[in-house]
Write an enzyme that holds these catalytic residues in place. Structure first.
Site, PDB file in Angstrom:
ATOM      1  CG  HIS A 208      -2.064  -1.078   0.810  1.00 20.65           C
ATOM      2  ND1 HIS A 208      -1.967  -2.376   1.255  1.00 20.65           N
ATOM      3  CD2 HIS A 208      -3.126  -1.032  -0.013  1.00 20.65           C
ATOM      4  CE1 HIS A 208      -2.980  -3.060   0.751  1.00 20.65           C
ATOM      5  NE2 HIS A 208      -3.693  -2.271  -0.018  1.00 20.65           N
ATOM      6  CD  GLU A 450      -9.317  -7.684  -3.844  1.00 23.68           C
ATOM      7  OE1 GLU A 450      -8.387  -6.878  -3.879  1.00 23.68           O
ATOM      8  OE2 GLU A 450     -10.142  -7.744  -2.915  1.00 23.68           O
ATOM      9  CG  ASP A 474      -5.195  -8.272  -2.419  1.00 29.25           C
ATOM     10  OD1 ASP A 474      -4.150  -8.542  -1.797  1.00 29.25           O
ATOM     11  OD2 ASP A 474      -5.968  -7.367  -2.088  1.00 29.25           O
ATOM     12  CB  CYS A 521      -9.662  -1.297  -9.733  1.00 28.60           C
ATOM     13  SG  CYS A 521     -10.006  -2.608  -8.567  1.00 28.60           S
TER      14      CYS A 521
HETATM   15  C1  PEP Z   1      -6.157  -4.975  -5.616  1.00 29.63           C
HETATM   16  O1  PEP Z   1      -5.957  -5.857  -4.786  1.00 29.63           O
HETATM   17  O2  PEP Z   1      -5.791  -5.038  -6.813  1.00 29.63           O
HETATM   18  C2  PEP Z   1      -6.860  -3.736  -5.218  1.00 29.63           C
HETATM   19  C3  PEP Z   1      -7.210  -2.828  -6.104  1.00 29.63           C
HETATM   20  O3  PEP Z   1      -7.090  -3.563  -3.895  1.00 29.63           O
HETATM   21  P1  PEP Z   1      -5.960  -3.095  -2.856  1.00 29.63           P
HETATM   22  O4  PEP Z   1      -4.724  -2.745  -3.645  1.00 29.63           O
HETATM   23  O5  PEP Z   1      -6.526  -1.934  -2.111  1.00 29.63           O
HETATM   24  O6  PEP Z   1      -5.782  -4.306  -2.016  1.00 29.63           O
HETATM   25 MG    MG Z   2      -7.004  -5.793  -2.891  1.00 34.57          MG
END
Ligand code: PEP
Ligand code: MG
Length: 602
Positions: A208, A450, A474, A521
């Site tokens: 993150h 995911e 994920d 995403c």
């Molecule tokens: C992902 O896992 O691709 C996602 C968009 O969610 P995050 O990165 O917030 O886990």
């Molecule tokens: Mg995710």
């Protein structure tokens, strides 16, 4: 030259600023006798502030999660006023004539040594509570100290052990990557900190902190173990976020070469921002929807400036990670409303809380799990606290009348979970209607793909939801069994993996055959080389950090359906990462020679 994991593209040359952790021990300050009373008062003030903070947490947690969850904070509140603990700290300040921070560290060391001699495991675990309470007082003392003064007013490269999601937002100012006043990412920086680059010892490409760096357009390199032993604040650093290269105190030739690259990078970003009013349409007229990933109203405004047509992923957990206690329903409502009102076309897909893993809040307790990313996180955690989750659902449903809102559930693994989530939404909706709340029409519900199990059963899930969104960050980590935050396995967390390409091709085929909207995403969405085959597989909706929207528009303008199809067909036949990466690198470079400045080479 040192090599780490490239996590956010771009090049920066600047002086280092080493970030201490709050708990890091600093050199003791020896006090004059006259200053001792004042220092004890400073300590007492910090204790009172920490107590106030804990009182507020106890009240919110007890109200929203229950008395059981609040018990740990009540215990910390008692510990904070424990005469033995407080007496020891004061006595050290008084007799050794040192500052409160040093006295707290000495106390912590004494307790640690004492507890290490106790054979009882339960009592040993109580040491974690003492550490937590002392950390809270230290944080209060740090807040009272003046913020760190940088040796220069120039932008700096932050060098840190790691950057926690909760720290990242407050730590990072918007960079001045582009000189254009309209550039996404061009926000006035707080006086004390302008971040030109980030280097961390921990973390991987889709952790993150990396995502935040990318969303702010800050070049970054992770996984630089031991770098803090070698670099000092004020050292010159040349950082290449595309290659993962870091030069400490480079010689004049390397410095000049990287400064030139930095100028070229900035110039390219400046020119791309002109794309923001262009329609994202390929050379042969195929339209792609470009949406933005946001954490806050400021990001949503940035999405407008970048030329996105909506918000495809609003990560609501940042509201919780940066809140001093727990946001109540009305606070959530106003935060969601603000994002909706700031977003392009007031169009927002709101994702419910995705806490756990590396996004921890204290009120769920410090769960010790062997595999936190595979454990009690995300939707599993939210549904384990139905009242708490209901509060979020109520706030989202109430906010939905301010725009075109969709509701997205993260980390869904089974169809049973989807059934349960839908029942929860229906119940919450009825409850609000009974209370006389004016609601928007039923809002579209979607799930994130995911977990490989959900991805493989997407056809079943599509019978129950209005849309899906592929969370490739994920999905890659679970598909490859490789922690997205662990630099040691970063080589496996690979968007160019043959397994991922084949899985994505299947998902896209199924969704398109059923005419159900599908968005990607994850971080792949902002990378031209990743988009090329996915476009050929039928992907038409992307959601990414706003900073990447202009470059993706450029890429789209150079594509045709025919090229995409040919690339997709070849890629799903390939069986190694190297083959796929090499092929896509060559192919994208033919279409757009400048692209290598904008993407990571890995
Ligand atoms: C992902 O896992 O691709 C996602 C968009 O969610 P995050 O990165 O917030 O886990
Ligand atoms: Mg995710």
């Amino acid at each position: 030259m040192k090599k780490g994991v490239p996590v956010s593209p771009g090049v920066a040359v600047a002086r280092a600023f080493c970030v201490d952790e709050v708990l890091a021990r600093r050199e003791a300050a020896h006090l004059e006798v006259a200053a001792v009373t004042g220092e004890i008062q400073r300590f007492e003030d910090a204790v009172s502030a920490a107590a106030g903070e804990l009182d507020a947490i106890v009240e919110r947690v007890a109200g929203q999660l229950g008395e059981e969850e609040a018990a740990i904070f009540r215990a910390h509140r008692l510990l904070l006023r424990d005469p033995a603990l407080v007496g020891k700290v004061k006595s050290i300040i008084l007799h050794r004539q040192v500052d409160a921070g040093t006295a707290l560290h000495d106390t912590l060391e004494e307790y640690t040594a004492l507890f290490a001699r106790i054979p009882d495991e339960y009592l040993q675990e109580r040491m974690a509570d003492i550490r937590d309470v002392i950390g809270r007082i230290l944080a209060q003392l740090a807040l009272r100290d003046r913020p760190p003064v940088l040796p220069t007013t120039e932008p700096v490269i932050l060098v840190a052990p790691e950057i926690l999601p909760s720290q990242a937002l407050s730590l990072m100012a918007r960079p001045s990557r582009c000189k254009s006043p309209e550039c996404p990412g061009k926000e006035p920086a707080p006086a004390s900190m302008q971040v030109a680059g980030i280097i961390t010892e921990a973390g991987g490409a889709t952790g993150h902190a990396a995502i935040l760096a990318r969303s702010l357009g800050i070049p970054a390199v992770s996984g630089m173990r031991g770098i803090l032993r070698e670099v000092r604040t004020g050292d010159l650093i040349a950082l290449d976020g595309r290659e993962g290269h870091v030069y400490l105190n480079p010689g004049p030739e390397v410095e000049a070469a990287y400064r030139k690259l930095q100028r070229e990078y900035v110039a390219l970003c400046d020119s791309l921002i002109e794309n923001r009013d262009l329609e994202p349409v390929t050379r042969d007229g195929e339209r792609i929807e470009l949406l933005a990933n946001v954490n806050s109203p400021a990001d949503a405004a940035m999405a407008v400036r970048a030329g996105a047509s909506g918000v495809g992923l609003y990560r609501t957990e940042y509201l919780f990670l940066t809140h001093p206690t727990v946001p109540c329903e009305d606070e959530q409502l106003s935060a969601y409303r603000e994002v909706i009102e700031a977003a392009p076309n007031h169009r927002v897909t709101i994702r419910t809380l995705d806490l756990g893993g590396d996004k921890q809040v204290p009120y769920f307790g410090h769960q010790r799990e062997a595999n936190p990313f595979m454990g009690w996180r995300s939707i599993r955690l939210s549904t384990a606290y139905p009242d708490f989750f209901r509060t979020q659902l109520r706030a989202i449903l109430r906010a939905s009348r301010f725009g075109q809102v969709s509701l997205l559930f993260p980390m869904v693994s089974t169809l049973e979970e989807v059934h349960r989530l839908k029942r929860m939404v229906q119940r919450t909706r009825r409850e609000l209607q009974r209370e006389g709340e004016v609601l928007a029409r039923p809002i579209p519900l979607g799930v994130m793909l995911e977990v490989p199990a959900a991805a493989l059963c997407v056809n079943d899930l599509l019978g129950e939801v209005d849309f899906v969104s592929i969370g490739s960050n994920d999905l890659i980590q679970y598909l490859m069994a490789a922690d997205r935050d662990n630099p040691k396995v970063a080589h496996l967390c690979e968007p160019f993996s043959p397994a991922l390409m084949r899985l994505l091709s299947q998902i896209l085929k199924t969704c398109n055959a059923r005419n159900k909207p599908v968005t990607l995403c994850g971080e792949m969405a902002g990378r031209p080389r990743c988009f090329l085959p996915l476009f050929g597989m039928g992907l038409r909706r992307l959601s990414m950090s706003p900073a990447f929207v202009p470059s993706m528009k450029e890429m789209i303008h150079r594509l045709t359906v025919e090229v995409g199809r040919e690339v997709a067909e070849r890629v799903v036949q390939m069986s190694t990462v190297g083959e796929i990466r090499g092929y896509l690198t060559r192919k994208v470079k033919q279409l757009w020679p400048d692209v290598s400045l904008l993407d990571m080479t890995r």
